[in-house]
Write an enzyme that holds these catalytic residues in place. Structure first.
Site, mmCIF file in Angstrom:
data_model
loop_
_atom_site.group_PDB
_atom_site.id
_atom_site.type_symbol
_atom_site.label_atom_id
_atom_site.label_comp_id
_atom_site.label_asym_id
_atom_site.label_seq_id
_atom_site.Cartn_x
_atom_site.Cartn_y
_atom_site.Cartn_z
ATOM 1 N N ASP A 164 -19.960 -6.006 2.138
ATOM 2 C CA ASP A 164 -18.982 -4.962 1.527
ATOM 3 C C ASP A 164 -18.005 -5.992 0.663
ATOM 4 O O ASP A 164 -17.651 -5.625 -0.460
ATOM 5 C CB ASP A 164 -18.149 -4.503 2.686
ATOM 6 N N HIS A 192 -17.366 -1.996 9.404
ATOM 7 C CA HIS A 192 -18.349 -1.852 8.287
ATOM 8 C C HIS A 192 -18.804 -0.328 8.459
ATOM 9 O O HIS A 192 -19.919 -0.082 9.072
ATOM 10 C CB HIS A 192 -19.644 -2.796 8.582
HETATM 11 C C1 LMR Z 1 -25.082 -0.692 4.281
HETATM 12 O O1 LMR Z 1 -23.966 -0.860 4.011
HETATM 13 O O2 LMR Z 1 -25.901 -0.849 2.978
HETATM 14 C C2 LMR Z 1 -25.831 -0.264 5.317
HETATM 15 O O3 LMR Z 1 -25.097 -0.675 6.489
HETATM 16 C C3 LMR Z 1 -25.870 1.193 5.372
HETATM 17 C C4 LMR Z 1 -26.766 1.619 6.467
HETATM 18 O O4 LMR Z 1 -26.250 2.451 7.283
HETATM 19 O O5 LMR Z 1 -27.806 0.969 6.754
#
Ligand code: LMR
Length: 329
Positions: A164, A192
């Site tokens: 992120d 997250h």
């Molecule tokens: C991401 O942020 O790309 C992953 O965590 C998304 C997911 O749910 O696999």
């Protein structure tokens, strides 16, 4: 030794590929830094036997990369072997949310996986193991895992929000017309998940304080970062692979090598109560890292705007913790 635990069936499917992708860019051997590891043994552990054929394919790919620092590879479906004496563990898999699944179901299924794995880490890993949980819901998976551990410091258990952070860096660099490496002093607070808080109040670009239009921040920047994972799933029909693998390597490399002078990064770590976050939640904070130890950056100004966002992500993580309360000792 570095372990990459892979949790079978419908795991983030590309995870195994990610591993070889990452390794191609030879970040993992960078874990050798400082004087701790000169060469790495990789342990690739799956909790499901049926995944062994795929895992062996990954082993062949790693071998074919001819990494100068990879000393040996162990591929196993026996977690006792997988975690034996491991110093760095990248928990890259988890059971993802399927159609019609509630978040509670997801937490329940992953709860089982991470409870069991925690016991193996407790019984077999090196006492200095450093863990990053990548599989979602990574903050709470990490909380469950860490709660199984008796004599390894809790601060060695972290979850990944570096993806992120990197996503935010890219959006801001693009907006300001600079390179991603020019963007500093930004961070991700919280979970997250779509409640995460990309914090840019102190941002610098090319070492000068930089600001962006608040309307763009609220209407474009924050939702883009919060929803980027979902956007990638929509586009690829698979969740992020290369960028997630890269971020996991960034997380460990920074943990070993430290943050650059005058900058910080984002790691989801056990809260010590800073910024009013309940103690013990695995919460992403801005951190600096030195000599293998991270410290939360204190005293960043939290405006009412940011406080409102923080309250939401705190509440979500408290709710997640309550949902798995029976798994926490
Ligand atoms: C991401 O942020 O790309 C992953 O965590 C998304 C997911 O749910 O696999």
């Amino acid at each position: 030794r570095a372990s990459m635990a892979h949790f079978g069936q419908q795991l983030k499917p590309p995870v195994l590929l990610v591993k070889s992708d990452i390794l191609q860019f030879s970040e993992l051997p960078a874990v050798k830094c400082q004087d701790q590891i000169n060469q790495s043994s990789l342990h690739l552990a799956s909790i499901y036997s049926f995944a062994m054929s795929a895992l062996n394919g990954v082993v062949m790919e790693i071998q074919d990369c001819a990494f100068p620092l990879v000393q040996g590879i162990v591929a196993t479906d026996n977690q006792a072997v997988g975690f034996k004496d491991v110093n760095y563990a990248l928990m890259v898999g988890a059971k993802p949310r399927g159609p019609g699944m509630e978040r509670g179901d997801l937490l329940k299924d992953n709860g089982k996986i991470f409870t069991e794995t925690g016991k193996y880490i407790n019984d077999h890993a090196s006492r200095d193991i450093k863990v990053v949980v990548v599989g979602n819901p990574c903050n709470t998976n990490c909380l469950i895992l860490a709660n199984q551990i008796k004599d390894i410091p809790k601060e060695n258990f972290t979850a990944m929000t570096r993806l992120d952070h990197n996503r935010a860096q890219h959006q801001l660099a693009d907006k300001l017309g600079v390179h991603t490496s020019d963007i500093r002093k930004i961070a991700i607070f919280g979970n997250h998940s779509p409640t995460m808080v990309p914090y840019i109040d102190q941002m610098t670009a090319k070492n000068h304080k930089a600001t962006v239009d608040q309307q763009w921040v609220t209407q474009t920047f924050i939702p883009t970062v919060q929803q980027r994972g979902a956007e990638i799933i929509k586009a690829r029909k698979l969740s992020s692979a290369a960028s997630a693998g890269n971020a996991a390597m960034n997380h460990i490399t920074t943990w070993v090598n430290g943050t650059a002078e005058g900058d910080y990064t984002s790691m989801a770590i056990p809260s010590d109560g800073s910024y009013g976050v309940p103690k013990g939640l695995i919460f992403s904070f801005p951190v600096t890292v030195k000599n293998g130890k991270y410290s939360i950056v204190q005293g960043l100004p939290i405006t009412p705007f940011y406080q409102g966002l923080l309250d939401k992500t705190i509440k979500e993580l408290v709710d997640e913790r309550n949902a798995v309360d029976h798994l926490l000792k």
